[in-house]
Each structure stands twice: as structure tokens, then as C-alpha cells.
Design an enzyme around this catalytic site. Sequence first.
Site, PDB file in Angstrom:
ATOM      1  N   ASN A   9      18.130 -52.611   8.136  1.00  0.00           N
ATOM      2  CA  ASN A   9      16.947 -52.232   7.507  1.00  0.00           C
ATOM      3  C   ASN A   9      17.361 -51.377   6.518  1.00  0.00           C
ATOM      4  O   ASN A   9      17.586 -50.370   6.448  1.00  0.00           O
ATOM      5  CB  ASN A   9      16.447 -51.276   9.077  1.00  0.00           C
ATOM      6  CG  ASN A   9      15.057 -50.899   8.396  1.00  0.00           C
ATOM      7  OD1 ASN A   9      14.365 -51.085   7.190  1.00  0.00           O
ATOM      8  ND2 ASN A   9      14.402 -49.872   9.417  1.00  0.00           N
ATOM      9  N   TRP A  10      16.748 -51.863   5.386  1.00  0.00           N
ATOM     10  CA  TRP A  10      17.104 -51.212   3.922  1.00  0.00           C
ATOM     11  C   TRP A  10      15.972 -50.014   4.034  1.00  0.00           C
ATOM     12  O   TRP A  10      16.164 -49.163   3.024  1.00  0.00           O
ATOM     13  CB  TRP A  10      16.917 -52.151   2.764  1.00  0.00           C
ATOM     14  CG  TRP A  10      18.142 -53.179   2.758  1.00  0.00           C
ATOM     15  CD1 TRP A  10      18.985 -53.347   3.563  1.00  0.00           C
ATOM     16  CD2 TRP A  10      18.079 -54.222   1.725  1.00  0.00           C
ATOM     17  NE1 TRP A  10      19.649 -54.503   2.924  1.00  0.00           N
ATOM     18  CE2 TRP A  10      19.019 -54.686   1.828  1.00  0.00           C
ATOM     19  CE3 TRP A  10      17.318 -54.415   0.430  1.00  0.00           C
ATOM     20  CZ2 TRP A  10      19.621 -55.866   0.939  1.00  0.00           C
ATOM     21  CZ3 TRP A  10      17.758 -55.552  -0.468  1.00  0.00           C
ATOM     22  CH2 TRP A  10      18.833 -56.178  -0.079  1.00  0.00           C
ATOM     23  N   LYS A  11      15.031 -49.920   4.717  1.00  0.00           N
ATOM     24  CA  LYS A  11      13.778 -49.009   4.534  1.00  0.00           C
ATOM     25  C   LYS A  11      13.543 -49.056   3.158  1.00  0.00           C
ATOM     26  O   LYS A  11      13.584 -50.097   2.474  1.00  0.00           O
ATOM     27  CB  LYS A  11      14.668 -47.484   5.094  1.00  0.00           C
ATOM     28  CG  LYS A  11      15.280 -47.790   6.472  1.00  0.00           C
ATOM     29  CD  LYS A  11      15.353 -46.610   7.222  1.00  0.00           C
ATOM     30  CE  LYS A  11      15.947 -46.812   8.508  1.00  0.00           C
ATOM     31  NZ  LYS A  11      16.146 -45.328   9.229  1.00  0.00           N
ATOM     32  N   HIS A  95       9.014 -49.566  14.351  1.00  0.00           N
ATOM     33  CA  HIS A  95      10.035 -48.536  14.076  1.00  0.00           C
ATOM     34  C   HIS A  95       9.538 -47.092  14.138  1.00  0.00           C
ATOM     35  O   HIS A  95       8.223 -46.874  13.857  1.00  0.00           O
ATOM     36  CB  HIS A  95      10.469 -48.869  12.622  1.00  0.00           C
ATOM     37  CG  HIS A  95      11.760 -48.138  12.320  1.00  0.00           C
ATOM     38  ND1 HIS A  95      11.833 -46.815  12.105  1.00  0.00           N
ATOM     39  CD2 HIS A  95      13.057 -48.457  12.320  1.00  0.00           C
ATOM     40  CE1 HIS A  95      13.194 -46.534  11.776  1.00  0.00           C
ATOM     41  NE2 HIS A  95      13.632 -47.358  11.982  1.00  0.00           N
ATOM     42  N   GLU A  97       9.952 -44.671  12.623  1.00  0.00           N
ATOM     43  CA  GLU A  97       9.321 -44.065  11.296  1.00  0.00           C
ATOM     44  C   GLU A  97       7.865 -44.506  11.190  1.00  0.00           C
ATOM     45  O   GLU A  97       7.114 -43.591  10.722  1.00  0.00           O
ATOM     46  CB  GLU A  97      10.068 -44.342   9.971  1.00  0.00           C
ATOM     47  CG  GLU A  97      11.597 -43.568  10.143  1.00  0.00           C
ATOM     48  CD  GLU A  97      12.685 -44.356   9.485  1.00  0.00           C
ATOM     49  OE1 GLU A  97      12.470 -45.197   8.674  1.00  0.00           O
ATOM     50  OE2 GLU A  97      13.797 -43.959   9.999  1.00  0.00           O
ATOM     51  N   GLU A 167      16.237 -48.099  19.422  1.00  0.00           N
ATOM     52  CA  GLU A 167      16.688 -46.660  18.536  1.00  0.00           C
ATOM     53  C   GLU A 167      16.029 -45.719  18.945  1.00  0.00           C
ATOM     54  O   GLU A 167      15.034 -45.220  18.687  1.00  0.00           O
ATOM     55  CB  GLU A 167      16.000 -47.186  17.065  1.00  0.00           C
ATOM     56  CG  GLU A 167      16.450 -48.571  16.645  1.00  0.00           C
ATOM     57  CD  GLU A 167      16.120 -48.711  15.260  1.00  0.00           C
ATOM     58  OE1 GLU A 167      17.244 -48.934  14.395  1.00  0.00           O
ATOM     59  OE2 GLU A 167      15.444 -48.438  14.576  1.00  0.00           O
ATOM     60  N   GLY A 173      19.595 -41.798  11.434  1.00  0.00           N
ATOM     61  CA  GLY A 173      19.973 -41.220  10.269  1.00  0.00           C
ATOM     62  C   GLY A 173      20.406 -39.709  10.333  1.00  0.00           C
ATOM     63  O   GLY A 173      20.344 -38.877   9.557  1.00  0.00           O
ATOM     64  N   SER A 213      22.467 -44.513  13.598  1.00  0.00           N
ATOM     65  CA  SER A 213      23.644 -44.008  13.082  1.00  0.00           C
ATOM     66  C   SER A 213      24.871 -45.054  13.604  1.00  0.00           C
ATOM     67  O   SER A 213      25.998 -44.579  13.685  1.00  0.00           O
ATOM     68  CB  SER A 213      24.156 -42.772  13.503  1.00  0.00           C
ATOM     69  OG  SER A 213      23.000 -41.745  12.974  1.00  0.00           O
ATOM     70  N   GLY A 234      20.776 -48.965   9.512  1.00  0.00           N
ATOM     71  CA  GLY A 234      19.739 -48.460   8.352  1.00  0.00           C
ATOM     72  C   GLY A 234      20.869 -48.039   7.244  1.00  0.00           C
ATOM     73  O   GLY A 234      21.246 -48.947   6.655  1.00  0.00           O
ATOM     74  N   GLY A 235      21.353 -46.799   7.358  1.00  0.00           N
ATOM     75  CA  GLY A 235      22.151 -46.444   6.073  1.00  0.00           C
ATOM     76  C   GLY A 235      23.612 -47.256   5.912  1.00  0.00           C
ATOM     77  O   GLY A 235      23.706 -47.503   4.503  1.00  0.00           O
TER      78      GLY A 235
END
Length: 253
Positions: A9-11, A95, A97, A167, A173, A213, A234-235
Site C-alpha cells: 500500500n503505497w499510500k 483502511h 486512515e 491492521e 507506521g 509495521s 505500507g512503508g
Amino acid sequence: MRKKIVAGNWKMNKSLQEGIELAKEVNNRVKALAPSQTLIILGTPFIHLSEVNKIADSVAISAQNCATEVSGAYTGEVSAAMIASTGCQYVILGHSERRSYYGETDEILQKKVMRALENNLDIIFCVGEVLADREAGKHFDIVKSQLENGLFNLSAEQFTHIIIAYEPVWAIGTGKTATSAQAEEMHQFIRATIASRYGEKTADDTSILYGGSCNAKNADELFSQPNVDGGLIGGASLKADDFLAIINARQKH
Ligand code: 13P
């Protein structure tokens, strides 16, 4: 049999050019792994979908959101039909977010799920509790209600197009990963909850991903759990080396 999946997930990261470069590198390195038993999905921003789709022959593509409405005067929105028209096959919905920053409720998510299914998109549907809920021992209730209110109106056939991503919000994150035992416990609970609504077979066939994470160091331990079918990353999906290390960890088990 349920699929093993590693999804990035590149966000809201990467210019179009940077995204194409990353997708090319990941695609080529995944191709070299062939035959891969793992489905790799790149969850890119909307504007990258069409270009990334042109070069992706070893990975699938996902959007990160879609509109509640079919089409019309909704400035700034992107419909599920537009997403499908790029060649994209998946969409991430629910998600945390989106739920917390953009007020996406279960009712809104139900509509988005319908629009996605109408356009033959499979859905990576995210659930997860905040830290206060876990500390209060309410994490199972929260996740159960997110599943019931977001998805359990679907028919059994429609539910075959759902991938779940657990999640925990406190792990996203933050560098604080759920332990493999915490992930396994919740994934088992999610599978049992699906079984109670759709039966054992559907529950067994549903891929349940862990997100929060997840990185090259902890992926191996997380993926060793029988109910952890993969990851939503993610990251660590923003660097090809890190993402490939996670894919390799998934391939091992
Ligand atoms: P991180 O891997 O950066 O914690 O993000 C997880 C996530 O939100 C994936 O959807």
C-alpha cells in the site's frame, strides 16, 4: 485453497515517474522468482494505475479507495468503473486512515464495496482496533462489528471476492508490530467469524493478511502462523529491496 498474498500500500507516496520505476523493479524481480506461489499486489495512487498496469506482467494492481457513487457530479471522486477501466483488479477499502481522517463509516464502506463488486474488482477490506480498544479488551468486538457492518450483507458468492487485512491501528507506521501470537489469535477469530456467517469452506478459502509495521525482519515470523496468509505492507513497500525481502519470507512458508 486460499491464496498467499503480499500487497503493498503505497499510500500518498511516489511521483508518477518514481512509481513507474519502483513498479518496474518489483515486477522484474518478482518475474525472476517464477513460478511464484505468492500473489503480489501493488496498491498505487489512482494516477499511477494505468501506467503501472502497462508494465506489470508479474504483479497485480490495486487502487486504495473508490467513490460511493456510480458516476456524475462528484468533483474530485474516482469511481470503481474508472478504476476497473485502467486494468486494475483490486481496491483497498476501509483502511484505518480512510476511516479516521475521512470519516468513512460502515455505511459508506458498504456502498463502496458494492460499487467495487459491480465492476468486478476484488476488495482488500481492512479492519483493526485502536490501542485504547485493545487495552480495554474490546479488540475482538471492534473487529467483529467492522466485519458484520461492512461486509456481512454480501451474498456468499460476493464474499468470495473479499480479502481481509487485519491492521491494528496502533501498529500502522509506528514501528510497533503485533506479535505473531497476537496476529494469529485475531486472524483465527476473523476466520471463525466468517465461518459463522458463510460456513467453514468460505472461511478457509478467505485470505487474511496482516498489516502494521510488517518489515523484512519480522515478516518471516508473522508468515509462519497458519492463519496469517500474507501481508499488507505500507512503508516497507516503498523500497524494492525491503518489499522483495518480505515476498521472499512469504515464499518460504
Ligand atoms: P506500515 O507498514 O507503514 O505500518 O503501514 C501498514 C498499512 O497501513 C498498510 O495498509
